[in-house]
Design a protein around this motif. Sequence first.
Motif, PDB file in Angstrom:
ATOM      1  N   VAL A 130       0.592  -1.258   0.165  1.00  6.00           N
ATOM      2  CA  VAL A 130      -0.071  -0.040   0.004  1.00  6.00           C
ATOM      3  C   VAL A 130       1.044   0.955  -0.053  1.00  6.00           C
ATOM      4  N   PRO A 131       0.094   2.757  -0.643  1.00  4.16           N
ATOM      5  CA  PRO A 131       0.907   3.501  -0.046  1.00  4.16           C
ATOM      6  C   PRO A 131       2.124   3.581   1.461  1.00  4.16           C
ATOM      7  N   LYS A 132       3.277   4.334   1.577  1.00  2.13           N
ATOM      8  CA  LYS A 132       3.664   4.263   2.105  1.00  2.13           C
ATOM      9  C   LYS A 132       3.579   2.894   3.422  1.00  2.13           C
ATOM     10  N   GLY A 133       3.310   1.975   2.625  1.00  2.00           N
ATOM     11  CA  GLY A 133       3.892   0.437   3.235  1.00  2.00           C
ATOM     12  C   GLY A 133       4.867   0.000   3.088  1.00  2.00           C
ATOM     13  N   ARG A 134       5.465  -0.385   4.027  1.00  2.00           N
ATOM     14  CA  ARG A 134       7.758  -0.709   4.334  1.00  2.00           C
ATOM     15  C   ARG A 134       7.857  -1.786   3.317  1.00  2.00           C
ATOM     16  N   LEU A 135       9.165  -2.102   3.127  1.00  3.18           N
ATOM     17  CA  LEU A 135       9.913  -3.012   2.428  1.00  3.18           C
ATOM     18  C   LEU A 135      11.088  -3.422   3.678  1.00  3.18           C
ATOM     19  N   ILE A 184      18.359  -3.562   5.379  1.00  2.00           N
ATOM     20  CA  ILE A 184      17.433  -2.429   4.777  1.00  2.00           C
ATOM     21  C   ILE A 184      15.828  -1.983   4.421  1.00  2.00           C
ATOM     22  N   THR A 185      15.805  -0.766   5.028  1.00  2.77           N
ATOM     23  CA  THR A 185      14.336  -0.256   4.951  1.00  2.77           C
ATOM     24  C   THR A 185      13.992   1.276   3.954  1.00  2.77           C
ATOM     25  N   MET A 186      12.529   0.502   3.494  1.00  8.58           N
ATOM     26  CA  MET A 186      12.300   0.936   2.071  1.00  8.58           C
ATOM     27  C   MET A 186      10.935   1.434   2.248  1.00  8.58           C
ATOM     28  N   GLU A 187      10.505   2.343   1.514  1.00  8.71           N
ATOM     29  CA  GLU A 187       8.623   3.137   1.554  1.00  8.71           C
ATOM     30  C   GLU A 187       8.524   3.331   0.898  1.00  8.71           C
ATOM     31  N   LYS A 188       7.482   2.475   0.242  1.00 12.16           N
ATOM     32  CA  LYS A 188       6.779   2.866  -1.158  1.00 12.16           C
ATOM     33  C   LYS A 188       6.348   4.231  -1.260  1.00 12.16           C
ATOM     34  N   THR A 189       6.348   5.251  -2.030  1.00  7.30           N
ATOM     35  CA  THR A 189       6.632   6.890  -2.339  1.00  7.30           C
ATOM     36  C   THR A 189       5.156   6.590  -3.469  1.00  7.30           C
ATOM     37  N   ALA A 190       5.148   5.433  -3.708  1.00  6.23           N
ATOM     38  CA  ALA A 190       3.803   5.837  -5.157  1.00  6.23           C
ATOM     39  C   ALA A 190       2.867   5.647  -4.870  1.00  6.23           C
TER      40      ALA A 190
END
Length: 505
Positions: free
Chosen positions: A364-369, A412-418
């Motif tokens: 989802v938007p702002k979801g994290r990997l 590694i922590t990433m956030e969905k910005t799309a």
Amino acid sequence: MPLYVLRLSLEHLSFRLPSLLSISQVFGFKIKFVSEDPYRGLLVVEVAKEEDINHILERDTLIQSATELYAQGTSYEELQTELRGKLDVLKPYENSTFKFTLESTNHRVPESRAVEVIETFEFTGLKGKIRLKDPEVEFVIFEDYDWEVASTVDARYERDGKFKYVFFGRRIGFGTARHLTLSHAVKDRAYYGNTAMDALMGFLMAGQALPAPGKLIYDPFVGTGSMLYAVAHWGAYVIGSDIDGRQMRGKMKGKNVRPGILRAAAQYGTEDKFLDCLTYDVTRSPIRRGGWIDAIITDPPYGVRAGAKRLGRKEGKKPQREEPYMFPDGTYSHKRPEYLPPSRPYELANLCLDLILLARYLLVPKGRLVFFLPTVNEDWQEIDIPKVEGMRELKVGEGSVQDFGKWGRRLITMEKTAVDDGLPPTFEDHDEFDLKSGPEYLPGHHGFNKRYASGFSSRHKSQTASPASDRDPSSSEHQAAPPAKNGLEATASLAAALEKTGLAE
């Protein structure tokens, strides 16, 4: 806003601030790091209210205790001068039963001096009775020492009193999440495997996924489930998948009629949070829509204890048949219980990029990997993390690294910005990692299992190397990571990183 002193474990220092920031994001409060050096045994933070500190005590596995800060200094004279000017902070507790405690970091204060120090605080004018057991309020004096090995009793007495900072305040409470590292210890788990993540690191990693009740979190390389136990503890629903179902199931004979993952989840009281664990190759996923997963958390296999696999034939082998094989008795090979489909190695560099593309699609938007990436320290560079439009890396300072000397695991922590789902990944081998094309650069995690087996032989080629060596993965030119920063540079770098990411004030 009020200041608080957090006493923290000195384990995994680079995971400390990201853990606190994640908790602040889950509960929606701001946290500011006040200490000049945030990696000492005591950390001064600024938050709006005591309730926020209680969230930290309940959730952070590195926290030992928290104290509301009233005064501080580099000497007792400095501290007590400050405290005398603000004695009104003690008025709400002047008639309460109380006790004073002297604690220290990196040192053990002799009991005789502890009594002497406590008696110098008689000026506080507290009127309540002293009660050493279960007082209504506990006042704490912290002496913060530099790390130094005092190998003898004489050496310990010699450094006694030579602290760098001293703090005074009211104890808020002790960390209640610390016990999770014991209750979830792998050795006592009902089901585990040789790749199981240790409990402390599992909870530190899980915190970055921002688990909370009602959220849905997915592990595409679930193995024996270590990641999911931690996030499920905080109320999130979980799904796992793996190419090899035997890892998830374990032995299911006799009384063990349930998969091993569910037996361990029942041990922790979180079985109702496990929606399902499915057997499939993540590159041939049956998932047909994106934008519904709150977080993806995983520890991808990298070929040391277990290698990453994907369906297909190894290069040079006969191509996989189009139709299933039928045995003389009329049964198909793929329907037999012992059937294992052919698989080929999944290069870690390809896996890393595919994982980010998958997160771009499923989250989802702002979801994290959140995932661990093993890298050779000599070869690590920032550009090793693939850049995917719609995904951004969240990093504090130099990042969270579990260092093993020549190599390390980087969290590694990433956030969905799309805001859109985009197209599902194709999972084709990426041209930039094709050795036949002679790439000028290979990321530090490329071919990690082979590098590990060879003792991490250097990739640096000599200036006289032949052009052919450019196509040899063991000699590809690669610049080493910059030297470590000193304390002041590291603090400045940390402040800049926090400002840039917007993770804290």
